[in-house]
Design a protein around this motif. Structure first.
Motif, PDB file in Angstrom:
ATOM      1  N   ILE A 290      39.018  44.706  18.183  1.00  0.00           N
ATOM      2  CA  ILE A 290      39.310  45.956  17.490  1.00  0.00           C
ATOM      3  C   ILE A 290      38.029  46.787  17.403  1.00  0.00           C
ATOM      4  CG2 ILE A 290      40.034  46.920  15.272  1.00  0.00           C
ATOM      5  CD1 ILE A 290      42.047  44.730  15.059  1.00  0.00           C
ATOM      6  N   THR A 292      35.845  47.062  19.702  1.00  0.00           N
ATOM      7  CA  THR A 292      35.784  47.814  20.961  1.00  0.00           C
ATOM      8  C   THR A 292      36.652  49.057  20.886  1.00  0.00           C
ATOM      9  OG1 THR A 292      35.657  45.662  22.011  1.00  0.00           O
ATOM     10  CG2 THR A 292      35.910  47.553  23.451  1.00  0.00           C
ATOM     11  N   ILE A 293      37.872  48.891  20.315  1.00  0.00           N
ATOM     12  CA  ILE A 293      38.785  50.035  20.202  1.00  0.00           C
ATOM     13  C   ILE A 293      38.148  51.113  19.333  1.00  0.00           C
ATOM     14  CG2 ILE A 293      41.069  50.772  19.475  1.00  0.00           C
ATOM     15  CD1 ILE A 293      42.058  47.988  19.882  1.00  0.00           C
ATOM     16  N   GLU A 295      34.991  51.641  18.655  1.00  0.00           N
ATOM     17  CA  GLU A 295      33.862  52.259  19.361  1.00  0.00           C
ATOM     18  C   GLU A 295      34.335  53.305  20.362  1.00  0.00           C
ATOM     19  OE1 GLU A 295      29.976  49.416  19.822  1.00  0.00           O
ATOM     20  OE2 GLU A 295      31.436  49.515  21.421  1.00  0.00           O
ATOM     21  N   GLY A 296      35.311  52.905  21.167  1.00  0.00           N
ATOM     22  CA  GLY A 296      35.848  53.830  22.159  1.00  0.00           C
ATOM     23  C   GLY A 296      36.447  55.057  21.504  1.00  0.00           C
ATOM     24  N   SER A 297      37.186  54.837  20.392  1.00  0.00           N
ATOM     25  CA  SER A 297      37.826  55.964  19.723  1.00  0.00           C
ATOM     26  C   SER A 297      36.795  56.925  19.157  1.00  0.00           C
ATOM     27  CB  SER A 297      38.721  55.464  18.591  1.00  0.00           C
ATOM     28  OG  SER A 297      39.634  54.529  19.077  1.00  0.00           O
ATOM     29  N   MET A 299      33.826  57.448  20.311  1.00  0.00           N
ATOM     30  CA  MET A 299      33.257  58.182  21.443  1.00  0.00           C
ATOM     31  C   MET A 299      34.203  59.290  21.903  1.00  0.00           C
ATOM     32  SD  MET A 299      32.337  56.488  25.043  1.00  0.00           S
ATOM     33  CE  MET A 299      32.686  57.365  26.549  1.00  0.00           C
ATOM     34  N   VAL A 300      35.490  58.938  22.082  1.00  0.00           N
ATOM     35  CA  VAL A 300      36.443  59.934  22.569  1.00  0.00           C
ATOM     36  C   VAL A 300      36.622  61.051  21.548  1.00  0.00           C
ATOM     37  CG1 VAL A 300      38.863  60.299  23.113  1.00  0.00           C
ATOM     38  CG2 VAL A 300      37.654  58.392  24.119  1.00  0.00           C
ATOM     39  N   VAL A 303      33.565  63.406  21.609  1.00  0.00           N
ATOM     40  CA  VAL A 303      33.481  64.319  22.752  1.00  0.00           C
ATOM     41  C   VAL A 303      34.593  65.358  22.710  1.00  0.00           C
ATOM     42  CG1 VAL A 303      32.181  62.819  24.269  1.00  0.00           C
ATOM     43  CG2 VAL A 303      34.647  62.669  24.258  1.00  0.00           C
ATOM     44  N   MET A 304      35.782  64.951  22.202  1.00  0.00           N
ATOM     45  CA  MET A 304      36.869  65.932  22.094  1.00  0.00           C
ATOM     46  C   MET A 304      36.480  67.026  21.111  1.00  0.00           C
ATOM     47  SD  MET A 304      40.413  63.880  21.946  1.00  0.00           S
ATOM     48  CE  MET A 304      41.391  63.592  23.378  1.00  0.00           C
TER      49      MET A 304
END
Lengths: 315, 324
Positions: A290, A292-293, A295-297, A299-300, A303-304
């Motif tokens: 979770i 990882t999820i 972290e990715g979220s 980041m996304v 940037v959005m």
């Protein structure tokens, strides 16, 4: 004051976010102190160097997908050279590895300049080349790190809450970046990232500057490889997850993909934020997957948000 | 006519190659196969050709995602994760809901990833490289969490997919049954349909396309959703070939898929290229892989060669067609 805020707004926001995160960490883990900071700083070290490496080329308007592979080459070279070597030779080995980083980066840059192939493609190809080189140097994890190299990043210095690893990071980055930023080369790097044609017409040697930027990227990647070897005590020929993480931190740190804007400070703060989030989630005993999820979220989402803000500013 | 005669021969060859970019690639492919036959006489037979095509098909399908997104100046780095997810979800759902429904369920997350990518690229104007990298990261995490819930049910690769992935009819792999219509459809769509032309238009000059009335966000959304779907199908075929679903099943194919598209002459900056070249690019990479394995050089040197050859081919290609 407002001008300062306007110019460095993004970095100040990031620093505030980092401070909030530290407070939050303190809340969920009242015992978080010197040892926590130390392990955070040590875990961040290779990521921070990878991020610095990526930041330099992104500022120059490029991208380097081979950062993690170059780190692997530097790491295994250091581990092989230091295996059973004395202190004197191991110092020489460190210098040699840093030189190797410069050379690897310069090769990347020179290939981009000479072949005129897009930087993404060249560094993608070089990713395989450096990965293969690391495997040729050391087929399986092995070698050793000199004891002094391991001690240099463990523990604290001056104050009990100031981790050595953090000081090492600051010194290494400052020694390279501060003089560079003030020099003609630094200005040229920003210039070619900002507008290549304008830079060319102002008399900047585009090719040489680009090679220099990639060489610096290689230098930072070599530092990252050394940090990796000193952290684990062995050389690891398979590259770690540093490519994705460095791109994430660079973007979160306010360096615009496409070049010309941003600095090293933002990405470094960003890399600490990302690592601290990971540490907090571990402290909260959240499933690492979770993490990882999340972290990715982050980041996304960042940037959005950045993209929407940029679009607003244009219109 | 006299003007054409004055043009140096090399430039003329370059122009010819620019008009027919696939010809030098096919020549390169034939050269590679000839080298292989020279090193191991008798290796190139019907069985070997079938095998090569079998392994090239998933790569070529994944490279279709890269080709289509590259036409607009983008890239899809989440394609391998989307493929892995649909393969893994499908295989773990088969024991629960049966094969046909499991295949449909498997394709859902792949399309979802594509839609999120499209939303980020179209609505938020995020650079596709970053956007797809991020969604790939999130999706990998989700897959690992998902795995915890289905670890007890086990996984089954349906016979139909295994037949498609590994079986062969008259010496040719069955996967061609899917791939040939797919390739024809893509090549037809990119040349002859409005959607395909919009991709080239957006890649050549986005501002111009926008001013001409192209609703770019709709195109991007459709494009990345399509890319996700293609990746999902590629994953299903690949798991039929490998027969062992894992959490990193298709990941090793990601960078080769980018390489296949680039070697195939698609410009990473958009507006130039096509899928026909990519198919040849995927074949070249597969044959190259066999060649490097056959020469029995260590793994490290193999990767070095692989990287250098990608670089060399692209360099020569760009020099000849004068793309810069």
């Amino acid at each position: 004051m407002t001008r300062l805020f306007g110019k460095h707004g993004w970095v100040i926001g990031l620093a505030a976010l980092l401070a909030l995160l530290f407070l939050f960490t303190r809340l969920i883990q009242p015992g978080f102190g010197a040892s926590g900071l130390d392990s955070l700083a040590r875990a961040t070290l290779p990521f921070a160097f990878a991020t610095a490496a990526m930041a330099v080329v992104v500022i120059a308007g490029g991208i380097d997908l081979s950062v993690a592979s170059m780190m692997a080459v530097a790491g295994v070279t250091a581990a092989v050279l230091m295996d059973g070597a004395g202190t004197g030779f191991s110092v020489f080995a460190v210098v040699l590895v840093l030189g190797l980083g410069l050379v690897m980066g310069a090769i990347n840059g020179a290939l981009i300049v000479v072949t005129k192939v897009p930087d993404i493609v060249v560094t993608l190809a070089m990713l395989f080349v450096w990965e293969g080189t690391a495997l040729l140097i050391l087929n399986a994890p092995g070698g050793a790190a000199a004891p002094w190299l391991r001690n240099i990043v463990v523990g604290s210095v001056i104050f009990p809450w100031l981790p050595k690893a953090f000081v090492v990071l600051l010194i290494c980055l400052a020694v390279v970046w501060v003089p560079l930023r003030r020099s003609k080369l630094g200005l040229s790097i920003y210039a070619i990232g900002s507008n290549e044609l304008a830079a060319y017409r102002s008399g900047v040697a585009i090719g040489r500057t680009r090679i220099a930027a990639y060489a610096l990227c290689g230098l930072f990647a070599a530092m990252g490889g050394l940090a990796l070897t000193s952290a684990t005590g062995i050389g690891e020929p398979i590259p770690g997850p540093y490519l994705m993480a460095s791109v994430a931190a660079v973007v979160l740190g306010g360096v615009v993909l496409g070049g010309g804007r941003g600095a090293l400070l933002g990405p470094i703060v960003a890399v600490f934020i990302l690592r601290l989030v990971r540490m907090d989630l571990t402290l909260l005993s959240v499933d690492p997957n979770i993490t990882t999820i999340v972290e990715g979220s982050i980041m996304v989402a960042v940037v959005m948000l950045g993209g929407i803000l940029a679009a607003r500013a244009r219109s | 006519m006299s003007a054409t005669e004055n043009i140096p021969r090399l430039t003329r060859m370059g122009r010819f190659l620019r008009d027919y970019p696939i010809i030098p690639l096919i020549i390169l492919l034939i050269c590679l196969i000839a080298t292989l036959e020279f090193l191991r006489p008798g290796i190139v037979n019907e069985r070997w050709i079938g095998n090569t095509i079998k392994f090239a098909i998933p790569l070529a399908m994944l490279a279709a995602c890269q080709t289509l997104t590259m036409l607009t100046g983008g890239i899809d780095l989440s394609a391998s994760v989307a493929a892995t997810i649909s393969a893994f979800v499908m295989a773990t759902q088969v024991p629960i809901v049966g094969a046909p429904l499991a295949i449909c369920i498997g394709l859902v997350p792949a399309i979802l990833i594509g839609l999120v990518n499209g939303f980020g690229v179209a609505a938020c104007r995020v650079h596709p490289l970053i956007m797809t990298l991020g969604t790939g990261l999130i999706a990998t995490g989700c897959l690992q969490v998902y795995q915890r819930f289905v670890i007890a049910s086990g996984s089954v690769v349906p016979e139909g997919l295994a037949w498609l992935g590994t079986g062969r009819t008259w010496g040719m792999p069955n996967a061609l049954l899917v791939f040939v219509p797919f390739a024809v459809l893509i090549i037809w769509a990119q040349r002859r349909t409005g959607f395909g032309r919009l991709l080239y238009a957006l890649g050549s000059n986005e501002t111009a396309a926008r001013i001409s009335g192209v609703r770019s966000w709709q195109v991007y959304l459709a494009l990345y959703a399509l890319s996700g779907l293609i990746a999902g199908v590629a994953g299903l075929i690949y798991v039929g070939l490998i027969k062992a679903p894992s959490l990193s099943l298709v990941n090793p194919l990601l960078l080769p898929s980018v390489a296949a598209a680039v070697i195939g002459g698609t410009s990473i900056f958009g507006g130039r290229g096509g899928y026909a070249g990519t198919i040849v690019g995927a074949l070249i990479l597969t044959v190259l892989g066999t060649l490097l394995t056959l020469m029995q050089i260590p793994e490290g040197a193999r990767r070095i060669f692989f990287g250098l050859i990608i670089l060399a081919v692209t360099t020569v290609y760009i020099k000849l067609t004068d793309q810069s």
